[in-house]
Design a protein around this motif. Structure first.
Motif, short mmCIF file in Angstrom:
data_model
loop_
_atom_site.label_atom_id
_atom_site.label_comp_id
_atom_site.label_asym_id
_atom_site.label_seq_id
_atom_site.Cartn_x
_atom_site.Cartn_y
_atom_site.Cartn_z
N ASP A 17 0.84 -1.19 0.00
CA ASP A 17 0.00 0.00 0.00
C ASP A 17 0.88 1.24 0.00
O ASP A 17 2.10 1.18 -0.11
CB ASP A 17 -0.98 -0.03 1.18
CG ASP A 17 -0.27 0.05 2.53
OD1 ASP A 17 0.95 0.37 2.54
OD2 ASP A 17 -0.94 -0.21 3.55
N THR A 52 -0.07 -5.51 1.22
CA THR A 52 -1.52 -5.48 1.15
C THR A 52 -1.98 -6.41 0.04
O THR A 52 -1.19 -6.79 -0.82
CB THR A 52 -2.05 -4.05 0.89
OG1 THR A 52 -3.47 -4.03 0.94
CG2 THR A 52 -1.60 -3.55 -0.48
N GLY A 71 -5.41 -7.45 -2.70
CA GLY A 71 -6.63 -6.95 -3.31
C GLY A 71 -6.77 -7.51 -4.70
O GLY A 71 -5.88 -8.19 -5.21
N TYR A 77 -9.15 6.52 0.78
CA TYR A 77 -9.70 6.18 -0.52
C TYR A 77 -9.10 7.05 -1.60
O TYR A 77 -8.46 8.08 -1.33
CB TYR A 77 -11.22 6.38 -0.53
CG TYR A 77 -11.65 7.80 -0.21
CD1 TYR A 77 -11.62 8.80 -1.18
CD2 TYR A 77 -12.07 8.16 1.07
CE1 TYR A 77 -12.00 10.10 -0.90
CE2 TYR A 77 -12.45 9.46 1.37
CZ TYR A 77 -12.40 10.42 0.38
OH TYR A 77 -12.77 11.71 0.67
N THR A 79 -10.81 3.29 -5.21
CA THR A 79 -10.09 2.30 -4.42
C THR A 79 -10.24 2.70 -2.95
O THR A 79 -9.94 3.84 -2.58
CB THR A 79 -8.60 2.23 -4.80
OG1 THR A 79 -8.48 1.83 -6.16
CG2 THR A 79 -7.88 1.21 -3.93
N TYR A 93 -9.03 1.79 0.91
CA TYR A 93 -7.94 1.13 1.61
C TYR A 93 -8.40 0.82 3.04
O TYR A 93 -8.94 1.69 3.72
CB TYR A 93 -6.71 2.03 1.66
CG TYR A 93 -6.26 2.53 0.31
CD1 TYR A 93 -5.43 1.76 -0.50
CD2 TYR A 93 -6.67 3.78 -0.16
CE1 TYR A 93 -5.02 2.21 -1.75
CE2 TYR A 93 -6.26 4.24 -1.41
CZ TYR A 93 -5.45 3.47 -2.20
OH TYR A 93 -5.05 3.92 -3.43
N ASN A 106 -4.03 -5.86 5.69
CA ASN A 106 -4.32 -4.69 4.85
C ASN A 106 -4.95 -5.14 3.54
O ASN A 106 -4.62 -6.19 3.00
CB ASN A 106 -3.03 -3.92 4.55
CG ASN A 106 -2.45 -3.25 5.77
OD1 ASN A 106 -3.15 -2.98 6.72
ND2 ASN A 106 -1.14 -3.01 5.75
N GLU A 117 -7.07 -3.63 -0.30
CA GLU A 117 -7.56 -2.59 -1.21
C GLU A 117 -8.78 -3.14 -1.93
O GLU A 117 -8.73 -4.27 -2.43
CB GLU A 117 -6.50 -2.20 -2.24
CG GLU A 117 -5.26 -1.55 -1.65
CD GLU A 117 -4.27 -1.14 -2.72
OE1 GLU A 117 -4.60 -1.29 -3.93
OE2 GLU A 117 -3.17 -0.67 -2.37
N SER A 129 -11.19 -2.21 -5.08
CA SER A 129 -11.29 -1.32 -6.25
C SER A 129 -12.52 -1.66 -7.07
O SER A 129 -12.84 -2.83 -7.28
CB SER A 129 -10.04 -1.44 -7.12
OG SER A 129 -8.89 -1.03 -6.41
#
Length: 457
Positions: free
Chosen positions: A3, A9, A11, A258, A270, A272, A279, A281, A283
């Motif tokens: 991140d 992180t 995602g 964000y 996105t 966060y 962690n 994300e 999107s």
């Protein structure tokens, strides 16, 4: 993936699309679903029932045109009801251990028409890449088309009034990708004179080859992309972008929580966050026209009717499915972890009082407004969380819990730690939707000795 603080992180690798209102359905045939089942009321006594009144608590305002233009935030409706009649009040919680203005015209970028703004946010996603009054060019990615086949598919483009209203013209061409991973395909448009001086946009769909769009259901079409709003004035030879009032002030914004980017036809987001030490994300993007439809929609409903509306028109299920998929991508596969992720996602949205976000003291928003505006007050985030968790694939029995001056949600359960209210012999565990770090059953101290309305949704 790391991140912006340099921490590891996880995602999704591709953005998910929220069409809004389930899907765009069939171009030019956009409709909306009413709240249904509520008692007819005229709260302010102005002779206009609440469901038709743009300001059901203000007798001086019953139509959009009654409102004076102030700022973009001052929307053209003011309606919510307070304690609904279909509620159950309980003594205390129980604890177990643990406007519309003329659009602003922006000059065209070149004499050939307009090209997609901030197109890099689409990555490997289908989108409208260029357009004029004569044609629309769409960038298609084979991997992005659900059920894609190399034959038997048409690219269909419709010129409609913004947002997603009646169609003025359309064009289509057969999609022949061959072995291409990506391809630009252009559809010609015969722009009619009666579309001049209107706020318009293009919507692109993939449809079965040769079939009439009027005969198709929403499951037969694939939503490809949309353009920004634009206009062609009476004496103009090229189209120009415009910014309708409901979209003004909603540009690119970046914080620690964000990012929001205004791109061609969409807002790209996105968020966060952190769940159970991980962690993440999240999107996704939302079509500008879907937000504009919600902004213009009648807000004269009770709070539970907002949840019911989101479920009836399919948006709650669409967003629930999207968050479930993002949770899977992050690595949250157990149902309890998915719920914690959804709660953390909603709590990550900033708390924004109605007086700041809308210009009114008491204004309830549709969930797509809360998402695009990146925040809301307690009833806005509670309505959104209740709709998400009550929809499949979650499918929980949810209620709204309304202690004095506040609103949260309750989730049905048994033998869980924490605070709950009882409604019709069922235990609903309290979930706070404002602020971060609140888990299921956590109750702020100020409400532990309070009575509350428990509202079935």
């Amino acid at each position: 993936m790391t991140d912006r603080t340099g921490e590891e992180t996880v995602g999704p690798s591709r953005r998910s699309v929220l069409a809004g209102i389930g899907s765009v359905a069939l171009v030019g045939l956009a409709g909306c679903t009413g709240g249904g089942g509520s008692q007819i009321q005229d709260t302010d006594g102005d002779g206009v029932i609440d469901s038709k009144d743009y300001a059901p608590r203000d007798s001086s305002v019953s139509r959009r045109s009654d409102l004076e233009t102030t700022t973009r935030a001052a929307k053209t409706t003011t309606a919510t009801t307070t304690a609904p009649t279909t509620t159950t009040a309980t003594a205390t919680p129980t604890s177990t251990p643990e406007q519309t203005t003329a659009p602003t015209t922006v000059s065209s970028e070149d004499v050939q028409g307009l090209t997609a703004r901030n197109s890099d946010v689409f990555e490997r996603q289908n989108h409208i890449s260029a357009y004029s009054q004569h044609s629309v060019t769409v960038q298609l990615w084979a991997e992005s088309v659900e059920g894609y086949t190399s034959s038997g598919t048409d690219l269909y483009v419709s010129l409609v009034e913004f947002p997603r209203s009646g169609s003025f013209a359309s064009g289509r061409t057969r999609v022949e990708m061959g072995n291409d991973v990506s391809k630009s395909i252009t559809v010609d448009i015969d722009f009619p004179e009666d579309a001049r001086d209107r706020t318009l946009h293009y919507i692109a769909l993939l449809v079965p080859e040769g079939e009439s769009v009027d005969s198709l259901s929403s499951s037969d079409v694939q939503h490809v992309g949309e353009s920004d709003p634009f206009t062609l004035g009476s004496g103009d030879t090229e189209i120009s972008r415009v910014t309708p009032d409901e979209l003004s002030g909603l540009g690119t914004e970046e914080t620690d929580e964000y990012t929001r980017t205004s791109a061609e036809g969409i807002f790209d987001f996105t968020i966060y966050g952190r769940t159970e030490g991980q962690n993440w994300e999240a999107s996704y993007y939302i079509f500008k026209s879907a937000y504009a439809q919600a902004w213009r929609r009648d807000h004269g409903r009770s709070r539970p009717e907002f949840v019911q509306y989101e479920m009836q028109n399919g948006f709650a299920a669409e967003f629930a499915d999207l968050l479930d998929g993002i949770a899977e991508d992050i690595g949250f596969t157990e149902k309890r972890m998915k719920i914690e992720f959804v709660i953390d996602f909603v709590q990550r949205l900033p708390y924004v009082p109605d007086s700041v976000s809308t210009g009114y003291d008491d204004f309830t928003k549709f969930s797509i407004e809360t998402l695009v505006e990146l925040g809301g007050d307690c009833e806005d985030t509670s309505i959104m969380l209740a709709g998400i968790l009550q929809s499949e694939p979650f499918g929980y029995d949810m209620v709204l819990i309304q202690p004095p001056g506040h609103m949260a949600v309750g989730i049905y359960g048994s033998d869980l730690p924490g605070y709950y209210w009882t409604h019709e012999d069922r235990k609903y565990y309290y979930i706070e939707t404002t602020g971060e770090g609140w888990g299921i059953g956590d109750l702020p101290n100020e409400y532990r000795d309070s009575s509350a309305y428990v509202i079935q949704v």
